[in-house]
Scaffold this motif. Sequence first.
Motif, PDB file in Angstrom:
ATOM      1  N   GLY A 135       7.665   5.081 -14.880  1.00  0.00           N
ATOM      2  CA  GLY A 135       7.575   4.917 -13.431  1.00  0.00           C
ATOM      3  C   GLY A 135       8.548   3.870 -12.904  1.00  0.00           C
ATOM      4  N   CYS A 136       8.607   2.728 -13.569  1.00  0.00           N
ATOM      5  CA  CYS A 136       9.526   1.661 -13.144  1.00  0.00           C
ATOM      6  C   CYS A 136      10.983   2.089 -13.287  1.00  0.00           C
ATOM      7  CB  CYS A 136       9.260   0.386 -13.940  1.00  0.00           C
ATOM      8  SG  CYS A 136       7.675  -0.395 -13.532  1.00  0.00           S
ATOM      9  N   ALA A 137      11.289   2.804 -14.383  1.00  0.00           N
ATOM     10  CA  ALA A 137      12.661   3.284 -14.589  1.00  0.00           C
ATOM     11  C   ALA A 137      13.047   4.304 -13.517  1.00  0.00           C
ATOM     12  CB  ALA A 137      12.812   3.876 -15.987  1.00  0.00           C
ATOM     13  N   LEU A 138      12.124   5.166 -13.128  1.00  0.00           N
ATOM     14  CA  LEU A 138      12.395   6.128 -12.056  1.00  0.00           C
ATOM     15  C   LEU A 138      12.647   5.402 -10.735  1.00  0.00           C
ATOM     16  CD1 LEU A 138       9.857   8.957 -12.882  1.00  0.00           C
ATOM     17  CD2 LEU A 138      12.344   9.233 -12.679  1.00  0.00           C
ATOM     18  N   LYS A 139      11.846   4.395 -10.445  1.00  0.00           N
ATOM     19  CA  LYS A 139      12.034   3.621  -9.219  1.00  0.00           C
ATOM     20  C   LYS A 139      13.413   2.969  -9.217  1.00  0.00           C
ATOM     21  CE  LYS A 139      10.127  -0.270  -6.595  1.00  0.00           C
ATOM     22  NZ  LYS A 139      11.238  -1.206  -6.662  1.00  0.00           N
ATOM     23  N   GLN A 140      13.791   2.355 -10.319  1.00  0.00           N
ATOM     24  CA  GLN A 140      15.107   1.706 -10.406  1.00  0.00           C
ATOM     25  C   GLN A 140      16.246   2.713 -10.269  1.00  0.00           C
ATOM     26  OE1 GLN A 140      14.797  -0.419 -14.124  1.00  0.00           O
ATOM     27  NE2 GLN A 140      14.146  -2.301 -13.105  1.00  0.00           N
ATOM     28  N   ALA A 141      16.110   3.865 -10.932  1.00  0.00           N
ATOM     29  CA  ALA A 141      17.155   4.893 -10.854  1.00  0.00           C
ATOM     30  C   ALA A 141      17.291   5.417  -9.426  1.00  0.00           C
ATOM     31  CB  ALA A 141      16.846   6.035 -11.826  1.00  0.00           C
ATOM     32  N   ALA A 142      16.160   5.605  -8.747  1.00  0.00           N
ATOM     33  CA  ALA A 142      16.192   6.084  -7.361  1.00  0.00           C
ATOM     34  C   ALA A 142      16.844   5.039  -6.456  1.00  0.00           C
ATOM     35  CB  ALA A 142      14.784   6.418  -6.885  1.00  0.00           C
ATOM     36  N   GLU A 143      16.493   3.773  -6.646  1.00  0.00           N
ATOM     37  CA  GLU A 143      17.085   2.711  -5.837  1.00  0.00           C
ATOM     38  C   GLU A 143      18.593   2.626  -6.063  1.00  0.00           C
ATOM     39  OE1 GLU A 143      13.309  -0.342  -5.481  1.00  0.00           O
ATOM     40  OE2 GLU A 143      14.703  -0.586  -7.153  1.00  0.00           O
ATOM     41  N   LYS A 144      19.008   2.816  -7.294  1.00  0.00           N
ATOM     42  CA  LYS A 144      20.430   2.729  -7.637  1.00  0.00           C
ATOM     43  C   LYS A 144      21.252   3.766  -6.865  1.00  0.00           C
ATOM     44  CE  LYS A 144      23.469   2.448 -11.636  1.00  0.00           C
ATOM     45  NZ  LYS A 144      23.557   2.525 -13.098  1.00  0.00           N
ATOM     46  N   CYS A 145      20.670   4.940  -6.640  1.00  0.00           N
ATOM     47  CA  CYS A 145      21.402   5.979  -5.902  1.00  0.00           C
ATOM     48  C   CYS A 145      20.911   6.102  -4.456  1.00  0.00           C
ATOM     49  CB  CYS A 145      21.355   7.311  -6.645  1.00  0.00           C
ATOM     50  SG  CYS A 145      19.730   8.018  -6.850  1.00  0.00           S
ATOM     51  N   SER A 146      20.188   5.085  -3.981  1.00  0.00           N
ATOM     52  CA  SER A 146      19.692   5.032  -2.596  1.00  0.00           C
ATOM     53  C   SER A 146      18.839   6.232  -2.219  1.00  0.00           C
ATOM     54  CB  SER A 146      20.855   4.883  -1.611  1.00  0.00           C
ATOM     55  OG  SER A 146      21.568   3.702  -1.868  1.00  0.00           O
ATOM     56  N   ALA A 147      18.072   6.735  -3.179  1.00  0.00           N
ATOM     57  CA  ALA A 147      17.187   7.874  -2.932  1.00  0.00           C
ATOM     58  C   ALA A 147      15.821   7.369  -2.487  1.00  0.00           C
ATOM     59  CB  ALA A 147      17.051   8.709  -4.201  1.00  0.00           C
ATOM     60  N   LYS A 148      15.201   8.098  -1.601  1.00  0.00           N
ATOM     61  CA  LYS A 148      13.850   7.788  -1.142  1.00  0.00           C
ATOM     62  C   LYS A 148      12.915   8.840  -1.737  1.00  0.00           C
ATOM     63  CE  LYS A 148      15.311   5.751   3.241  1.00  0.00           C
ATOM     64  NZ  LYS A 148      16.704   5.531   2.941  1.00  0.00           N
ATOM     65  N   VAL A 149      12.162   8.425  -2.747  1.00  0.00           N
ATOM     66  CA  VAL A 149      11.293   9.370  -3.441  1.00  0.00           C
ATOM     67  C   VAL A 149       9.901   8.787  -3.630  1.00  0.00           C
ATOM     68  CG1 VAL A 149      13.192  10.498  -4.690  1.00  0.00           C
ATOM     69  CG2 VAL A 149      11.989   8.577  -5.751  1.00  0.00           C
ATOM     70  N   ALA A 150       8.958   9.678  -3.866  1.00  0.00           N
ATOM     71  CA  ALA A 150       7.626   9.317  -4.341  1.00  0.00           C
ATOM     72  C   ALA A 150       7.592   9.690  -5.820  1.00  0.00           C
ATOM     73  CB  ALA A 150       6.556  10.061  -3.561  1.00  0.00           C
ATOM     74  N   ILE A 151       6.891   8.874  -6.601  1.00  0.00           N
ATOM     75  CA  ILE A 151       6.893   9.009  -8.061  1.00  0.00           C
ATOM     76  C   ILE A 151       5.457   9.026  -8.554  1.00  0.00           C
ATOM     77  CG2 ILE A 151       7.560   7.884 -10.229  1.00  0.00           C
ATOM     78  CD1 ILE A 151       9.688   6.327  -8.439  1.00  0.00           C
ATOM     79  N   GLU A 152       5.193   9.891  -9.541  1.00  0.00           N
ATOM     80  CA  GLU A 152       3.886   9.890 -10.193  1.00  0.00           C
ATOM     81  C   GLU A 152       4.053  10.158 -11.676  1.00  0.00           C
ATOM     82  OE1 GLU A 152       0.064  11.888  -8.655  1.00  0.00           O
ATOM     83  OE2 GLU A 152       0.682  13.155 -10.357  1.00  0.00           O
ATOM     84  N   VAL A 153       3.315   9.395 -12.483  1.00  0.00           N
ATOM     85  CA  VAL A 153       3.187   9.680 -13.912  1.00  0.00           C
ATOM     86  C   VAL A 153       1.704   9.919 -14.145  1.00  0.00           C
ATOM     87  CG1 VAL A 153       3.591   8.910 -16.272  1.00  0.00           C
ATOM     88  CG2 VAL A 153       5.161   8.196 -14.440  1.00  0.00           C
ATOM     89  N   TYR A 154       1.393  11.121 -14.603  1.00  0.00           N
ATOM     90  CA  TYR A 154       0.021  11.582 -14.776  1.00  0.00           C
ATOM     91  C   TYR A 154      -0.172  11.946 -16.239  1.00  0.00           C
ATOM     92  CZ  TYR A 154      -3.957  14.826 -14.355  1.00  0.00           C
ATOM     93  OH  TYR A 154      -5.157  15.478 -14.496  1.00  0.00           O
ATOM     94  N   ALA A 155      -1.208  11.406 -16.860  1.00  0.00           N
ATOM     95  CA  ALA A 155      -1.539  11.774 -18.246  1.00  0.00           C
ATOM     96  C   ALA A 155      -3.003  11.456 -18.510  1.00  0.00           C
ATOM     97  CB  ALA A 155      -0.643  11.029 -19.237  1.00  0.00           C
ATOM     98  N   PHE A 156      -3.541  12.131 -19.484  1.00  0.00           N
ATOM     99  CA  PHE A 156      -4.937  11.908 -19.878  1.00  0.00           C
ATOM    100  C   PHE A 156      -5.891  12.092 -18.691  1.00  0.00           C
ATOM    101  CE2 PHE A 156      -2.203   8.787 -22.223  1.00  0.00           C
ATOM    102  CZ  PHE A 156      -2.060   9.558 -23.374  1.00  0.00           C
ATOM    103  N   GLU A 157      -5.567  13.073 -17.837  1.00  0.00           N
ATOM    104  CA  GLU A 157      -6.367  13.457 -16.686  1.00  0.00           C
ATOM    105  C   GLU A 157      -6.515  12.361 -15.637  1.00  0.00           C
ATOM    106  OE1 GLU A 157      -9.988  15.429 -17.826  1.00  0.00           O
ATOM    107  OE2 GLU A 157      -8.948  16.646 -19.315  1.00  0.00           O
ATOM    108  N   GLN A 158      -5.469  11.489 -15.551  1.00  0.00           N
ATOM    109  CA  GLN A 158      -5.489  10.471 -14.507  1.00  0.00           C
ATOM    110  C   GLN A 158      -4.075  10.056 -14.127  1.00  0.00           C
ATOM    111  OE1 GLN A 158      -7.275   6.761 -15.787  1.00  0.00           O
ATOM    112  NE2 GLN A 158      -6.729   7.182 -17.905  1.00  0.00           N
TER     113      GLN A 158
END
Length: 158
Positions: free
Chosen positions: A30-53
């Motif tokens: 999740g943190c790596a996705l946030k950093q990668a999105a910020e690096k390319c000035s992208a505005k995204v929502a991020i979710e990591v889902y596992a173990f039914e949560q």
Amino acid sequence: MNTINLTELLDQEKQLLFAEFDNNIAWQIGCALKQAAEKCSAKVAIEVYAFEQVLFSYAMQGTSMDNQEWIRRKRQSVMRFGHSTFFSGQYNASKKRDFESQPHIDAKEYCTHGGAFPIRLKSGGLIGVVTVSGLPQEEDHNLVVNVLRGIIYENEDT
């Protein structure tokens, strides 16, 4: 932008497997996705889902509840059909059919817009989904794949 072919999409799913997965790895993704999105000035929502949560969720400034709804529908599609949403969308397009208008699909619950990728263990089994929403679908997909590739290879080296 060139669309990735079905074989390449399946190869990504076969290659991007985790030896192990836990809440700390979800946080790292999740943190790596946030950093990668910020690096390319992208505005995204991020979710990591596992173990039914939901193990990680972040909505960047400029996103909306619509992005959360896209994430939910994308996640459910991966959990039901076992493939990335981009693969499922491209597969259905290759069959010249619209995924969401098939009689057994509830378009309020499922979609095949790229950006959701399965979390699988090398030992087998689908345990979750990494999802991004906010960019054109192929860019959402590539953002997730590139981050997963980096995390998986980094964790293999340690």
